[in-house]
Scaffold this motif. Structure first.
Motif, short mmCIF file in Angstrom:
data_model
loop_
_atom_site.label_atom_id
_atom_site.label_comp_id
_atom_site.label_asym_id
_atom_site.label_seq_id
_atom_site.Cartn_x
_atom_site.Cartn_y
_atom_site.Cartn_z
N GLU A 85 13.25 11.87 -3.77
CA GLU A 85 14.49 11.18 -3.81
C GLU A 85 14.33 10.19 -2.93
N ASP A 86 13.34 9.98 -2.19
CA ASP A 86 13.23 8.85 -1.34
C ASP A 86 11.59 8.51 -1.11
N ASP A 87 11.50 7.19 -0.82
CA ASP A 87 9.99 6.97 -0.61
C ASP A 87 9.52 7.95 0.64
N ARG A 133 4.14 8.53 -1.77
CA ARG A 133 4.87 8.83 -2.96
C ARG A 133 5.90 8.00 -2.90
N ALA A 134 6.24 7.15 -4.07
CA ALA A 134 7.36 6.32 -3.85
C ALA A 134 8.46 7.15 -4.75
N LYS A 135 9.69 6.73 -4.32
CA LYS A 135 10.86 7.43 -4.90
C LYS A 135 10.85 7.21 -6.32
N LEU A 175 8.89 7.88 -8.24
CA LEU A 175 7.68 7.50 -8.81
C LEU A 175 7.68 6.11 -9.23
N GLN A 176 8.48 5.50 -8.71
CA GLN A 176 8.71 3.93 -8.99
C GLN A 176 7.22 3.09 -8.63
N TYR A 177 7.14 1.92 -9.31
CA TYR A 177 6.07 1.04 -8.98
C TYR A 177 6.17 0.37 -7.62
N HIS A 178 7.48 -0.03 -6.98
CA HIS A 178 7.75 -0.38 -5.75
C HIS A 178 7.94 0.73 -4.73
N CYS A 179 7.40 0.51 -3.52
CA CYS A 179 7.53 1.29 -2.44
C CYS A 179 7.98 0.68 -1.11
N GLY A 180 9.09 1.24 -0.68
CA GLY A 180 9.73 0.54 0.35
C GLY A 180 9.07 0.92 1.77
N ASP A 181 8.16 1.84 1.62
CA ASP A 181 7.51 2.37 3.05
C ASP A 181 6.02 1.51 2.67
N GLN A 182 5.52 0.65 3.87
CA GLN A 182 4.22 0.29 3.97
C GLN A 182 3.55 0.69 5.34
N ILE A 183 2.13 0.54 5.33
CA ILE A 183 1.32 0.91 6.38
C ILE A 183 0.37 -0.18 6.68
N PHE A 184 0.22 -0.21 8.06
CA PHE A 184 -0.98 -0.99 8.67
C PHE A 184 -1.88 -0.26 9.52
N LEU A 185 -2.97 -0.24 9.34
CA LEU A 185 -4.03 0.38 10.10
C LEU A 185 -5.17 -0.51 10.40
N LYS A 186 -5.51 -0.59 11.57
CA LYS A 186 -6.87 -1.19 12.10
C LYS A 186 -7.59 -0.55 13.61
N GLU A 187 -8.79 -0.39 13.10
CA GLU A 187 -9.44 0.19 14.16
C GLU A 187 -10.67 -0.91 14.52
N ASP A 188 -10.92 -1.04 15.83
CA ASP A 188 -11.86 -1.79 16.27
C ASP A 188 -12.59 -1.13 17.46
N SER A 202 -7.11 15.60 20.13
CA SER A 202 -5.60 15.48 20.01
C SER A 202 -5.08 14.96 18.51
N LYS A 203 -4.28 15.77 17.99
CA LYS A 203 -3.86 15.50 16.67
C LYS A 203 -2.44 14.93 16.92
N PHE A 204 -2.19 14.13 15.62
CA PHE A 204 -0.66 13.38 15.68
C PHE A 204 -0.36 13.21 14.30
N LEU A 205 1.20 13.24 14.27
CA LEU A 205 1.62 13.17 12.84
C LEU A 205 2.80 12.01 12.73
N MET A 206 2.88 11.09 11.83
CA MET A 206 3.67 10.06 11.79
C MET A 206 4.16 10.26 10.33
N HIS A 207 5.63 9.98 10.24
CA HIS A 207 6.12 9.97 8.66
C HIS A 207 7.40 9.30 8.57
N SER A 208 7.57 8.72 7.53
CA SER A 208 8.88 8.07 7.08
C SER A 208 9.92 9.22 7.03
N ASP A 209 11.51 8.74 6.70
CA ASP A 209 12.49 9.71 6.54
C ASP A 209 12.42 10.58 5.23
N GLY A 210 11.45 9.84 4.64
CA GLY A 210 11.50 10.56 3.16
C GLY A 210 10.76 11.98 3.08
#
Length: 199
Positions: free
Chosen positions: A188-190, A15-17, A19-32, A148-156
């Motif tokens: 208040e933050d991405d 969710r963007a700060k 609710l703006q259109y531009h979000c400073g957080d980006q994600i990359f995912l690739k499974e093979d 095994s579970k994991f969690l990853m998150h931005s500082d927002g």
């Protein structure tokens, strides 16, 4: 995600700060067939320029995702930020055969993993951020086990009691919905988080 010999189940939220259109957080995912590459990139600040910096990093990751050492990917991403805003990064590669995760973090993105003995692993990222300037890049390696579970998150995302979300027997989707409940409607933050489990 695909169903290879080993696989991964994911729940992703963003969710963007304001609710703006531009979000400073980006994600990359690739499974093979060999594993899984995952990154969250947080451009400094918010809005269009933060998004531009984060996207530049993600593009480099995508173009170089087959490099065996993630430190080399991060070094190339750092070079791509010359003249742009800086960015925090957390990136890791899971190896299906070895049942290991190799992790690299620079900045304030958080990563938590339940290890083979069900202890909570919380690697400490390097201070600073990617900016085009010379950056010390180090990696850490951990074992995981199926389930095994994991969690990853931005500082927002502000989250207390991380352990209870990873030790729960609830599904990844249910866990994700619980974590999502901590995010205010107009943040208040991405905000970006990824919760998952290895199959």
């Amino acid at each position: 995600m695909g169903q290879s010999g080993a696989s991964i189940e994911l729940y992703l939220f963003q969710r963007a700060k304001h609710l703006q259109y531009h979000c400073g957080d980006q994600i990359f995912l690739k499974e093979d067939a060999t594993g899984f590459l995952c990154a969250i990139v947080d451009g400094l600040g918010s809005g269009k320029e933060a998004e531009k910096a984060a996207k530049a990093v993600v593009e480099v990751i995508g173009a170089n995702n087959t490099l065996p050492n993630i430190s080399d990917i991060v070094a190339l991403a750092n070079e791509a930020l010359v003249g742009l805003r800086g960015a925090a990064i957390a990136i890791w590669r899971g190896d299906w055969d070895e049942q290991t995760i190799t992790y690299c973090g620079i900045g304030n993105i958080r990563f938590y993993l339940l290890g083979t003995d069900d202890a909570l692993i919380f690697p400490i990222s390097s201070t600073g951020f990617l900016s085009g300037r010379k950056q010390k890049i180090r990696t850490q390696k951990f074992q995981y086990k199926p389930g095994s579970k994991f969690l990853m998150h931005s500082d927002g995302l502000t989250l207390a009691g991380v352990k209870r979300y990873l030790f729960t027997s609830s599904s990844v989707e249910a866990t994700g919905h619980c974590i999502e409940g901590n995010v205010i409607d107009i943040p208040e933050d991405d905000v970006t988080f990824l919760v998952g489990a290895f199959k």
